[in-house]
Write a protein that holds these residues in place. Sequence first.
Motif, PDB file in Angstrom:
ATOM      1  N   UNK A   8       0.805  -1.219   0.000  1.00 43.47           N
ATOM      2  CA  UNK A   8       0.000   0.000   0.000  1.00 43.47           C
ATOM      3  C   UNK A   8       0.840   1.273   0.000  1.00 43.47           C
ATOM      4  N   UNK A   9       2.168   1.149  -0.061  1.00 41.53           N
ATOM      5  CA  UNK A   9       3.029   2.315   0.022  1.00 41.53           C
ATOM      6  C   UNK A   9       3.553   2.779  -1.325  1.00 41.53           C
ATOM      7  N   UNK A  10       4.542   3.680  -1.269  1.00 44.62           N
ATOM      8  CA  UNK A  10       5.123   4.217  -2.493  1.00 44.62           C
ATOM      9  C   UNK A  10       5.836   3.180  -3.317  1.00 44.62           C
ATOM     10  N   UNK A  11       6.441   2.217  -2.650  1.00 44.50           N
ATOM     11  CA  UNK A  11       7.115   1.128  -3.351  1.00 44.50           C
ATOM     12  C   UNK A  11       6.117   0.318  -4.175  1.00 44.50           C
ATOM     13  N   UNK A  12       4.967  -0.011  -3.578  1.00 41.51           N
ATOM     14  CA  UNK A  12       3.952  -0.776  -4.291  1.00 41.51           C
ATOM     15  C   UNK A  12       3.399   0.026  -5.474  1.00 41.51           C
TER      16      UNK A  12
END
Length: 432
Positions: A8-12
Amino acid sequence: MKVLVIGKGGRAHAMAWKIAASQAVTQVFVAPGNAGTAMEQKVQNVPIGMDDVDALVDFAKKEQIDLSVAGPVIPLVAGVADRFEAEGLAFFGAGRAAAELENSKAFAKAFLARHAIPTARYELFTQSGPAIEFIEAHGAPIVIKADGLASGKGVIVAQSVEEANNAVRDILDANRFGDAGARVVIEEYLEGEECSFVVMSDGINVLPMVPCQDHKRRDEGDTGVNTGGMGAYSPVAAVTPELHARIMHEIIMPTLTAMREAEKIPYKGFLYVGIMITPDGAPKVLEFNCRFGDPEAQPTMMRLQSDFAQHLLAGVQGRLDKEVALWDDRTALGVVLAPAEYPEKFQGGAVIEGLDETDDPDLKLFHSGTQQRDDGSVVTTVGRTLTVTALAADMHQARKKVYSRIEKITFDAMYYRADIGHRALSAGSPAF
């Protein structure tokens, strides 16, 4: 090909965005995703928790997902890779046993010592008394680490004995990090230049990503508390072709060989190694992560020109030796926007303005802690909020592009560092 990205973060967001760009991919699902992933073409959020392994397996079966990958370590520690493989579902990521390299710093340090892989000297403690005696004997600066996962907040680089002793009491006696702080690793402080080195591994073969440099300290001048990262950039001038080869020869390949042959735990997935390049030019391991870095993934995905989805599939099928990653030679820089209280706990719900995408393909807003309301507005949740990322000919131009875009974004108590990339401005021309 249908792909499931867990996170759910920037990496995803960065991974889903790059996967969706593949002509071989028809649909990307993100579980649970964020407001940014919900806006991407060919991408759909699904309301499944990152550690709800049963629901993730059921969804992958129902939707006939061809390939799955995890963004953060939480689902890996929960055993998602093991379950998917047991169910005959293609998954790129470390199994539960392999994920101990990140889940436990004590495990990682003992592994490094067993296999003579260069790292800082350390001791392990479960009680504050002996730990404080050790600190008093060795002095400062010194590094205190909570053993388990602490969302990037469990590492304290103490500049004084008093600060180190307080950190030990905070972790072991006050139980600041819960079970993650049941043990502390106390390490020798290493001087030098830090870099994030990531490879993809199929258990035998590796495909290196480009090195990045992350700014972990909260405040400008690399001061303040440690965070999950306030910004990152690539290339890294300190990582010359010679040093790159040395890191592969002395750290990456010995780690993967030892996991496979000595530990009997074949390592498949992303292997992130935080490396300190000491003043004499020697690379030493600071930490292992079993996933892409965040915010390193954002500039890395901006620079990647080859098909990320195909690289992931090759990783699952054991043929990374046949893959070649192609990279943009330009500089990629990402700057994190976060609430002023970060990394401490805080309430979300602040409306974010200025999120309209531009027509510039070399400028991208990657969402982390965001949520889209029914009325279409986007609000902050917890953790970091956005990573504004740009590609440009050099660091000066990348910084100008990113910070100009940041000026158009607002939310209550917005905070960011204005000096991301400062180390690169005086460095030489990088090769990676």
